[in-house]
Design an enzyme around this catalytic site. Sequence first.
Site, PDB file in Angstrom:
ATOM      1  N   SER A   1       0.768  -1.231  -0.023  1.00  0.00           N
ATOM      2  CA  SER A   1      -0.052   0.137  -0.111  1.00  0.00           C
ATOM      3  C   SER A   1       0.759   1.240   0.255  1.00  0.00           C
ATOM      4  CB  SER A   1      -0.968  -0.006   1.185  1.00  0.00           C
ATOM      5  OG  SER A   1      -2.047   0.844   1.238  1.00  0.00           O
TER       6      SER A   1
ATOM      7  N   ASP B   1      -9.761  -4.739  -5.019  1.00  0.00           N
ATOM      8  CA  ASP B   1      -9.339  -4.090  -3.895  1.00  0.00           C
ATOM      9  C   ASP B   1     -10.116  -3.008  -3.594  1.00  0.00           C
ATOM     10  OD1 ASP B   1      -7.682  -1.976  -2.180  1.00  0.00           O
ATOM     11  OD2 ASP B   1      -5.894  -3.005  -2.968  1.00  0.00           O
TER      12      ASP B   1
ATOM     13  N   HIS C   1      -7.425  -5.631  -0.207  1.00  0.00           N
ATOM     14  CA  HIS C   1      -6.359  -4.659   0.015  1.00  0.00           C
ATOM     15  C   HIS C   1      -5.571  -5.297   1.122  1.00  0.00           C
ATOM     16  CE1 HIS C   1      -4.263  -0.808  -0.183  1.00  0.00           C
ATOM     17  NE2 HIS C   1      -4.386  -0.925   1.036  1.00  0.00           N
TER      18      HIS C   1
END
Length: 327
Positions: free
Chosen positions: A143, A270, A299
């Site tokens: 991320s 996601d 995610h």
Amino acid sequence: MPLLSSSAHRPAAFLFNGHLQTIVPSTLRRVPEVRYQRERLELPDGDFVDLDWSLADPAPARQLGIISHGLEGDSGRPYVRGMARALNQAGFDALAWNYRGCGGEPNRLLRAYHLGDTGDLAAVIKHAIEVKNYPEIYLTGFSAGGNVTLKYLGEAPEKVPPQVRRAAVFSVPTDLKASSHHIGRWQNQVYLRRFLASLRNKMREKAAHLPGQLDLVGLEALRDFPQFDDRYTAPLHGFASADAYYEHAASGQYLAAIRVPTLLVNALNDPFLPPSCYPRTTAAASNFFFLETPAAGGHVGFAEGAPSGSYYSERRAVDFFTRVVPG
């Protein structure tokens, strides 16, 4: 061309949508086998970051995997510990570094970390090369940490040390402006509230640590990332506005310049990522930037069985790092 047409990831049957694939691994997974050794790295500006080392057995290894965590994460998150374990099992030493203010105590300066700050990652890599003498370094990030990693590799590719061999990153918001609005949708409010609660706590902590240097008036009224970033992240790090910060920090603009074999895995379901975070055209035109878009994964999820079991992100990173020809 490195636009990968398929993915081997198959999620666990009971994780049947992107939200479950996101939430269950982050809340139920445990990785107790990893034992860190902490080191404090002093930075040139007088601040510090804390480094958590997990060494392969037998040690020392010649190969080091550096793991960059997500927004408001740290080296203790299950996805970081899982990657450290997978790297160790493959014969790599692992270094999970904590961003400024994320290692368990406040950092010294008013500034903290942000998603475009590649200087601290560069300092960690330099330390691994010049002090720890690793001849081969592999980067992985999740991320926000993936965004920092991609930006580091592409913004000044001529400055990336030759010891940095490959990178594999997961669930990366390569378009920060679009992502900051996307996570504000009603479906994502549970995630947004959690992030904002953590960020507000960091601001209160910093205000107590540095009296008189931070204005907390209106902090509770901030309801999304653009508001928070416009009020705090941007001015604390030298940007005129949230939009200026997003424009500077987004890794998508740097992908075409990457000259180290690099894999980005973004799941199509996601919940954090808008369509602009799947840079297919860039991957199709590149010899170094690989894009894989599995249908599922959520995610920073990618569980393939029980939460404590195997994770695609980990075996995919190790596979990409150890193949003779990446892909």
